[in-house]
Enzyme design. Structure first.
Site: not given
Ligand SMILES: *[C@@H]1O[C@H](CO)[C@@H](O)[C@H](O)[C@H]1NC(C)=O
Ligand SMILES: *[C@@H]1O[C@H](CO)[C@@H](O)[C@H](O)[C@H]1NC(C)=O
Ligand SMILES: *[C@@H]1O[C@H](CO)[C@@H](O)[C@H](O)[C@H]1NC(C)=O
Ligand SMILES: *[C@@H]1O[C@H](CO)[C@@H](O)[C@H](O)[C@H]1NC(C)=O
Ligand SMILES: *[C@@H]1O[C@H](CO)[C@@H](O)[C@H](O)[C@H]1NC(C)=O
Ligand SMILES: *[C@@H]1O[C@H](CO)[C@@H](O)[C@H](O)[C@H]1NC(C)=O
Length: 842
Positions: A59, A469
């Protein structure tokens, strides 16, 4: 008919034009190996005609091609600052007729975070080179619903024809010339009505999700003629959402008998069964879904059958990935989009969906039978078998991409929010109760992390990272995946890291969690990141931003994500520093424990009392937005500042600055080992010096060499972080936003210097005017908004402070989007990942 506004071949051989004073030097660029991806892989697509040919899309970090040894090759490393939105890949199509042809639908956001329209990147050599065809609308590779698809499809009977399902209400588009030009299909009946959150005002969650997937029924046509039957799924809930054309796209109708309760995520054709399998979820994904279904549409009979693998209380998730075994009629698999606990789940059927088995089943609650052996040898840090973290999930989350190799029923791959898993013994699944496949992390070569901070201390490990993340790593070996990520405390994301100049093993990092589930969001290590402790001076729920650690490591200056400037010494409670504008970028002196710097607007600020108070010092010319302050690690008061107006250097602790000639804009900068022993450090800059690129100067900014090339663009310059190695001349580390960390070493001859020091312009204006400018540049907005972290943040609602009651043992007690109880009736609330915290026995 729309004509592409730009149709230029992008070639790795293309030259970069530069001002005469800047030369270039060949560098060898390699990824610092983290292994295992480190971000969301929305889909993996196999070519149906060429054995072993497959592509994965990400993404925010481009696309990859699979190699025969299970590793992946990145395809979009040429992407530079101007083309940064190419790294958001919303769809892939690999040509079933000519496997050399590959198409990527690219663009990062459909809202203001990305000012550019999207483009179809067209390749005729399996992704070695691309030609962009610019679309008349935006494409959202990092938008909600990015795991649906594929939105882009090639007619298997007439491969000059492609369809693309757009977002934002733009409808269905068609090309008949291999993607070069695109025309809206005006008769297509729905542009989509679903928006994830109508109350969002950013344009992110309140945009129309639009068309979700396009699937040709290859059985309906014959070679050489446009395929008559085409199915299109649209993100509509409660109104028609699966449409069909039977006349090659001239007219369209809703498929009769459909159940449109949920959003259709995938439409996968089983040629052998002449059936379409559709997965549905009640959310757009990729983070959500509390219910869903799987339906099978018999194309011959025009009948629908609900083949959802589970029901009742076992159905607490939506469905994402769907895989068809092309060689075994009736063998299909579906993935639970998000089963946060006890683990992700995948189902397999060998009888066309009549019966299913899972990758795990309850033995006796809460004990599981896991019908797989887990192998994370290629990325040992990724799994819960890393003994010092608290993760329990192995199978994964955000599972929208699930594929079985069309040439090999044993070979399968699926994408998760963090990696690619799969294996080579899938048929073992069909061995009844003794089944036991090997589930392996297979993302070798995919380096997808969003890097937030890098340090290269003068001793100890050469590189330590703060990463979105996945927290961060000590990179003891640049070419080997780390065994562990940071832990105890483990943060879901770290936003910055710094070391103490006089005690380089003392480092501090910042976490970004604001829901109290990960403890204090400053962690300190005195052994270069091997072990950590929480800084109890940090207040609860204060997080993110940037830190500067004093030279002796006892004082921390912290600009939090909410722009509060805080300071603490000896881990005492942080207090507000009011004499530094809240927009300031910050740094510590690396030799003198009392000295800190800040820069805001056109002013440099200095503290000589350990960051208690700051006062304005020298002027940064006409700058409005300083980007970084860095300090020579060997010399107190030798300061560099990058800004929207160039690069500035001070040798008197910021009292006066010289503007570096020829540098019109600079972002991340770093000082590394000097060329000659005892010389001045080399300086590296992501900058505009007659063009945006990456540059090195061995003589304090007089002569520059460009060190990146046409094959290495590193995406958005303003989003990247640099560190230079103080022990290895010429080595620089570039942390990207979505393509991991690169390290570069000079491999070509150094060009001869052409300029002399007199060519710099000295501006030694001293100012006392404090500026509190908080101009948001493209730099800062894209840095923040294009990380996966930001995306997840923006899709979230903060844990509800009005939630009442307690969560049961093993119940959910927090996570992005969680509005239920955050207190455990028994046990302790432990964060499993960004989206799921759980009550674990104390
Ligand atoms: C389809 O037709 C083309 C052109 O006539 C031919 O080259 C190709 O081999 C055919 N493909 C199949 C699958 O029959
Ligand atoms: C449609 O799907 C929903 C959700 O799966 C289900 O509750 C409902 O019974 C279905 N309706 C029909 C007519 O099958
Ligand atoms: C689809 O329906 C036809 C006609 O009823 C039937 O012959 C065929 O077996 C069905 N296909 C599947 C996969 O069930
Ligand atoms: C599958 O194999 C793994 C590793 O050998 C083992 O830990 C696990 O218990 C096995 N699962 C079953 C259901 O036998
Ligand atoms: C550090 O800087 C302060 C302020 O300029 C100065 O007073 C002090 O002497 C310096 N300390 C050392 C060890 O040089
Ligand atoms: C700092 O000094 C040390 C010792 O001379 C040297 O090895 C190192 O490269 C210097 N660092 C920089 C960034 O100049």
């Amino acid at each position: 008919m729309l004509r592409p506004t730009l149709l230029a071949t992008v070639s790795v051989a293309a030259a970069i034009s530069l001002v005469a004073a800047v030369s270039s030097q060949t560098y060898t660029w390699k990824n610092v190996k983290i292994g295992g991806g480190g971000g969301f892989v929305p889909n993996i697509v196999f070519n149906p005609s060429q054995k072993g040919l497959a592509f994965a899309r990400t993404d925010i970090g481009g696309a990859y091609r699979l190699n025969s040894d299970d590793s992946w090759t990145p395809l979009l490393d040429f992407v530079d600052d101007a083309r940064w939105n190419y790294w958001g890949v919303d769809a892939i199509a690999t040509d079933p007729v000519d496997p050399n042809r590959l198409y990527l639908a690219t663009g990062m956001y459909t809202n203001s975070w990305d000012p550019n329209n999207g483009q179809i990147l067209i390749s005729t050599d399996q992704g070695k080179t691309f030609t962009p065809s610019v679309l008349p609308f935006k494409v959202g590779g990092n938008m909600p619903g990015r795991g649906m698809g594929e939105r882009l499809a090639i007619d298997p009977n007439s491969h000059n024809i492609l369809y693309f399902g757009a977002r934002s209400g733009h409808g269905l588009y068609k090309s008949t010339d291999y993607g070069a030009t695109w025309t809206q299909v005006k008769k297509f009946p729905s542009v989509g009505t679903y928006v994830a959150d109508p109350t969002d005002t950013t344009g992110y969650n309140n945009d129309i999700m639009g068309l979700a997937w396009v699937t040709f029924d290859s059985t309906s046509g014959s070679n050489g003629t446009a395929t008559p039957r085409i199915f299109v799924g649209v993100a509509n809930k409660g109104s028609d959402n699966v449409f069909v054309s039977n006349d090659a796209g001239s007219t369209w109708t809703a498929v009769a008998g459909q159940n449109n309760t949920f959003l259709p995520h995938k439409g996968a054709l089983s040629v052998a069964e002449k059936s379409l399998y559709i997965s549905y979820s009640d959310g757009s994904g990729p983070y959500d879904g509390t219910s869903g279904s799987v339906w099978k549409y018999n194309i011959t009979a025009g009948t629908w059958k609900d083949v959802t693998p589970v029901s009742g209380s076992d159905l607490y998730f939506g469905f994402g990935g769907v895989a068809i075994d092309a060689q075994r009629p009736g063998t299909i698999m579906v993935a639970a989009l998000n089963s946060w606990w006890p683990d992700g789940q995948i189902f397999r059927s060998t009888d066309g969906g009549a019966t299913w088995t899972g990758l795990w089943a309850w033995q006796s609650y809460p004990t599981l039978n896991r019908y797989y052996a887990y192998d994370d040898s290629l990325a040992p840090w990724i799994g819960p078998d890393d003994t010092i973290d608290t993760l329990t999930m192995q199978i994964g989350w955000m599972m929208e991409g699930l594929s079985i190799d069309p040439f090999d029923s044993n070979h399968w791959l699926y994408g998760t929010g963090e990696t690619i898993y799969g294996g080579h013994d899938l048929l073992e699944w069909d061995a009844g109760t003794s089944r036991n496949i090997t589930l392996k992390s297979l993302a070798d070569g995919v380096e997808e992390t969003s890097v937030q901070g890098l340090i290269s201390p003068p001793s100890g490990p050469h590189l330590i990272s703060a990463i979105g993340d996945v927290d961060g790593f000590v990179h003891n070996d640049l070419d080997t995946a780390p065994q562990v990520s940071f832990s105890n405390p483990t943060y879901s994301s770290s936003s910055d890291i710094d070391y103490a100049g006089n005690k380089p093993a003392t480092i501090a990092r910042v976490g970004t969690a604001t829901d109290g589930s990960q403890g204090k969001q400053i962690a300190i290590s005195s052994d270069a990141g091997t072990t950590w402790s929480q800084d109890y001076g940090a207040a609860d729920d204060v997080a993110g931003g940037k830190i500067a650690l004093s030279a002796d490591g006892d004082t921390i200056l912290w600009k939090t994500s909410s722009n509060a400037i805080l300071r603490s010494q000896y881990t005492n409670a942080f207090t507000t520093v009011s004499s530094l504008p809240s927009s300031a970028v910050i740094a510590s002196d690396k030799k003198n424990n009392s000295i800190f710097y800040g820069a805001s607007g056109s002013s440099l600020y200095i503290s000589t009392d350990g960051a208690l108070t700051f006062s304005a010092a020298g002027s940064l010319g006409s700058s409005t937005s300083p980007f970084r302050v860095i300090v020579n690690p060997n010399v107190t008061g030798d300061v560099w500042v990058s800004t929207d107006k160039g690069l500035f250097h001070s040798t008197d602790s910021g009292s006066s600055f010289s503007a570096v000639s020829g540098v019109t804009q600079a972002w991340s900068i770093a000082l590394g080992a000097p060329k000659a022993f005892g010389g001045y450090p080399t300086i590296f800059a992501a900058a505009n010096i007659g063009g945006v690129g990456y540059f090195r100067s061995d003589d304090a900014g007089v002569n520059w060499v460009q060190i990146n090339d046409a094959a290495h663009g590193f995406g958005s310059a303003s989003a990247n972080v640099l560190a230079a190695d103080p022990r290895v001349y010429g080595r620089v580390y570039i942390g990207t936003n979505g393509r991991g960390i690169f390290y570069g070493d000079a491999s070509g001859a150094a060009p001869a210097p052409t300029a002399t020091a007199t060519s710099t312009t000295a501006t030694t204006v001293k100012t006392t005017t404090a500026s509190t400018s908080s101009t948001t540049t493209k730099a800062s907005s894209t840095t923040a908004s294009s990380t996966t972290t930001k995306a997840s943040t923006t899709t979230s609602t903060a844990p509800s402070s009005t939630a009442t009651g307690t969560a049961p043992l093993y119940g959910q007690c927090g996570g992005i989007g969680w509005t239920g109880p955050t207190v455990c009736a028994s046990g302790t609330c432990v964060e499993q990942n960004d989206y799921y915290s759980q009550c674990i026995p104390s």
